[in-house]
Scaffold this motif. Structure first.
Motif, PDB file in Angstrom:
ATOM      1  N   ALA A   1       0.806  -1.222   0.000  1.00  0.00           N
ATOM      2  CA  ALA A   1       0.000   0.000   0.000  1.00  0.00           C
ATOM      3  C   ALA A   1       0.840   1.273   0.000  1.00  0.00           C
ATOM      4  CB  ALA A   1      -0.931   0.001   1.219  1.00  0.00           C
ATOM      5  N   LYS A   2       2.144   1.149   0.329  1.00  0.00           N
ATOM      6  CA  LYS A   2       3.006   2.322   0.412  1.00  0.00           C
ATOM      7  C   LYS A   2       4.334   2.011  -0.268  1.00  0.00           C
ATOM      8  CE  LYS A   2       1.167   3.848   4.885  1.00  0.00           C
ATOM      9  NZ  LYS A   2       1.501   4.142   6.296  1.00  0.00           N
ATOM     10  N   PHE A   3       4.620   2.713  -1.367  1.00  0.00           N
ATOM     11  CA  PHE A   3       5.886   2.465  -2.052  1.00  0.00           C
ATOM     12  C   PHE A   3       7.056   2.953  -1.200  1.00  0.00           C
ATOM     13  CE2 PHE A   3       9.324   3.473  -5.028  1.00  0.00           C
ATOM     14  CZ  PHE A   3       9.471   2.235  -5.625  1.00  0.00           C
ATOM     15  N   PHE A   4       6.993   4.199  -0.726  1.00  0.00           N
ATOM     16  CA  PHE A   4       8.024   4.709   0.174  1.00  0.00           C
ATOM     17  C   PHE A   4       7.568   4.460   1.613  1.00  0.00           C
ATOM     18  CE2 PHE A   4       8.892   7.324  -3.669  1.00  0.00           C
ATOM     19  CZ  PHE A   4      10.188   6.870  -3.892  1.00  0.00           C
ATOM     20  N   ASN A   5       7.554   3.192   1.985  1.00  0.00           N
ATOM     21  CA  ASN A   5       6.983   2.782   3.272  1.00  0.00           C
ATOM     22  C   ASN A   5       7.911   3.020   4.453  1.00  0.00           C
ATOM     23  OD1 ASN A   5       8.652   0.580   2.173  1.00  0.00           O
ATOM     24  ND2 ASN A   5       8.038  -0.506   4.023  1.00  0.00           N
ATOM     25  N   ARG A   6       9.210   3.184   4.191  1.00  0.00           N
ATOM     26  CA  ARG A   6      10.142   3.315   5.302  1.00  0.00           C
ATOM     27  C   ARG A   6      10.219   4.770   5.781  1.00  0.00           C
ATOM     28  NH1 ARG A   6      13.490  -0.663   6.622  1.00  0.00           N
ATOM     29  NH2 ARG A   6      15.128   0.822   7.179  1.00  0.00           N
ATOM     30  N   GLN A   7      10.642   5.677   4.895  1.00  0.00           N
ATOM     31  CA  GLN A   7      10.658   7.085   5.246  1.00  0.00           C
ATOM     32  C   GLN A   7      10.283   7.918   4.027  1.00  0.00           C
ATOM     33  OE1 GLN A   7      13.252   8.655   8.477  1.00  0.00           O
ATOM     34  NE2 GLN A   7      14.753   7.250   7.618  1.00  0.00           N
ATOM     35  N   SER A   8       9.688   9.065   4.297  1.00  0.00           N
ATOM     36  CA  SER A   8       9.297   9.977   3.221  1.00  0.00           C
ATOM     37  C   SER A   8       9.102  11.360   3.840  1.00  0.00           C
ATOM     38  CB  SER A   8       7.997   9.496   2.559  1.00  0.00           C
ATOM     39  OG  SER A   8       7.542  10.411   1.603  1.00  0.00           O
ATOM     40  N   PHE A   9      10.166  12.181   3.806  1.00  0.00           N
ATOM     41  CA  PHE A   9      10.055  13.486   4.457  1.00  0.00           C
ATOM     42  C   PHE A   9      10.887  14.539   3.737  1.00  0.00           C
ATOM     43  CE2 PHE A   9      13.628  11.470   6.781  1.00  0.00           C
ATOM     44  CZ  PHE A   9      14.611  12.443   6.636  1.00  0.00           C
ATOM     45  N   VAL A  10      10.566  15.804   4.020  1.00  0.00           N
ATOM     46  CA  VAL A  10      11.309  16.957   3.531  1.00  0.00           C
ATOM     47  C   VAL A  10      11.462  17.915   4.708  1.00  0.00           C
ATOM     48  CG1 VAL A  10       9.244  18.233   2.813  1.00  0.00           C
ATOM     49  CG2 VAL A  10      11.445  18.704   1.693  1.00  0.00           C
ATOM     50  N   GLY A  11      12.548  18.715   4.703  1.00  0.00           N
ATOM     51  CA  GLY A  11      12.737  19.599   5.838  1.00  0.00           C
ATOM     52  C   GLY A  11      13.777  20.668   5.614  1.00  0.00           C
ATOM     53  N   LEU A  12      14.025  21.444   6.666  1.00  0.00           N
ATOM     54  CA  LEU A  12      15.019  22.508   6.680  1.00  0.00           C
ATOM     55  C   LEU A  12      15.877  22.368   7.935  1.00  0.00           C
ATOM     56  CD1 LEU A  12      12.796  25.578   5.709  1.00  0.00           C
ATOM     57  CD2 LEU A  12      14.475  24.441   4.233  1.00  0.00           C
ATOM     58  N   SER A  13      17.173  22.656   7.790  1.00  0.00           N
ATOM     59  CA  SER A  13      18.066  22.603   8.945  1.00  0.00           C
ATOM     60  C   SER A  13      18.895  23.863   9.032  1.00  0.00           C
ATOM     61  CB  SER A  13      18.985  21.383   8.851  1.00  0.00           C
ATOM     62  OG  SER A  13      19.904  21.522   7.779  1.00  0.00           O
TER      63      SER A  13
END
Length: 331
Positions: A90-102
């Motif tokens: 049901a989820k291709f990117f099942n492990r992690q999927s995020f975007v951010g700023l540092s």
């Protein structure tokens, strides 16, 4: 016309500089091995995927935005080497999927991310949730990853910390299905310790499950000792059952020559909500590094259930025995 050409040249130079300051990495793990399992009712020999480390394909990137700020992302998909199938249909990117700023003030990420217990497994689990000593076989990680997660993390002077808020996304009720979690850790010299906490509200907003874990390890040079204590209470998610459990983990890793590592762990689960429902897991493993990327491994473990417990077995009170051997490659 000349001014236009000058402007275009400046924009082109700026774009080239921005591209030079960004990077994308493609990485992954391919892990496969043979497992033999006897759960007290049945016995089976399998070709398994991801025994030592879960097989995966990932992409991550970082772009320098200037002024000490950077944009980052990571998307990671799990798969089964033995069949080629997605780990989660049901989820291709099942492990992690995020975007951010540092920046120097910390890092903010949005998306599907690991929960605090999973994020710190290397601190308290000598098996690092791999092979048959995997601590998540008895200690609940509550899914290990959380959807719709907003996180803020900061690290300095040996300390690391993170706050997490998972949006429940239930219409008309912001508390239902919500996750509030975080951790605080410290690593300096031979010492690495962490305390984690996670509170997950159920979908009906009638209760929550709480998990608190204190763990750490101490490096003696040729060996590393591990210990952890966890407390789970509240309700079992998806049910009305009461949750009141304690988990104790003791373990070690020891060097065996220049390229070998011996791994051992003992886990005891005590259930205070159900009578005669405790369980014990003992496991030993060996990892031999052929190179920095490739390793051979083997492990054996037993998970013994009390009369009313059914961890990793079909029949209450049965013992699950697993032996595996395999190869893992990083790329």
């Amino acid at each position: 016309m000349k001014n236009r050409l000058i402007a275009l040249a400046i924009l082109g130079s700026a774009a080239g500089a921005a591209q030079a300051q960004s990077n994308v990495t493609i990485y992954g793990v391919v892990d496969a091995g043979i497992s033999h399992e006897n759960n007290g009712s049945t016995s089976v020999t399998r070709l398994d995927s991801g025994i030592l480390n879960s097989s995966r394909l990932g992409f991550k990137g970082l772009e320098d935005l200037g002024g000490g700020m950077a944009a980052l992302f990571q998307i990671e998909s799990g798969f089964s080497v033995d069949s080629g199938a997605q780990a989660d249909a049901a989820k291709f990117f099942n492990r992690q999927s995020f975007v951010g700023l540092s920046s120097s003030f910390g890092t903010v990420r949005m998306g599907r991310q690991v929960n605090p217990v999973y994020a710190n497994n290397a601190t308290f689990d000598p098996f690092k949730i791999g092979m048959v000593g995997d601590s998540s076989r008895l200690i609940s990680f509550n899914g290990s990853r959380t959807d719709n997660l907003l996180t803020y993390s900061y690290a300095a002077n040996g300390f690391r910390s993170e706050l997490q808020y998972g949006f429940g996304e239930v219409a008309g009720n912001t508390a239902a299905n919500r996750t509030v979690a975080g951790y605080l850790g410290y690593q300096q010299g031979p010492v690495d310790v962490v305390v984690t906490h996670q509170n997950i509200r159920n979908a009906g907003d009638t209760g929550s499950t709480e998990m608190t874990l204190l763990g750490g390890n101490y490096h003696f040079g040729w060996a590393r000792l591990y210990a952890a204590y966890a407390k789970e209470k509240g309700v079992i998610l998806g049910t009305t059952g009461k949750l009141n459990q304690r988990d104790l983990l003791l373990g070690l890793t020891a060097s065996a020559g220049d390229t070998g590592t011996i791994v051992f762990s003992y886990i005891r689960k005590t259930d205070k909500a159900l009578a005669n429902a405790d369980a014990t897991q003992i496991a030993v493993g060996y990892i031999y590094d052929l190179s920095k990327r490739t390793a051979l491994y083997t492990s054996y473990g037993q998970l013994r259930n009390d009369g009313a417990a059914k961890y990793k077995v079909a029949t209450a009170g049965a013992t699950d025995k697993v032996f595996d051997v395999g190869v893992r490659h990083f790329f």
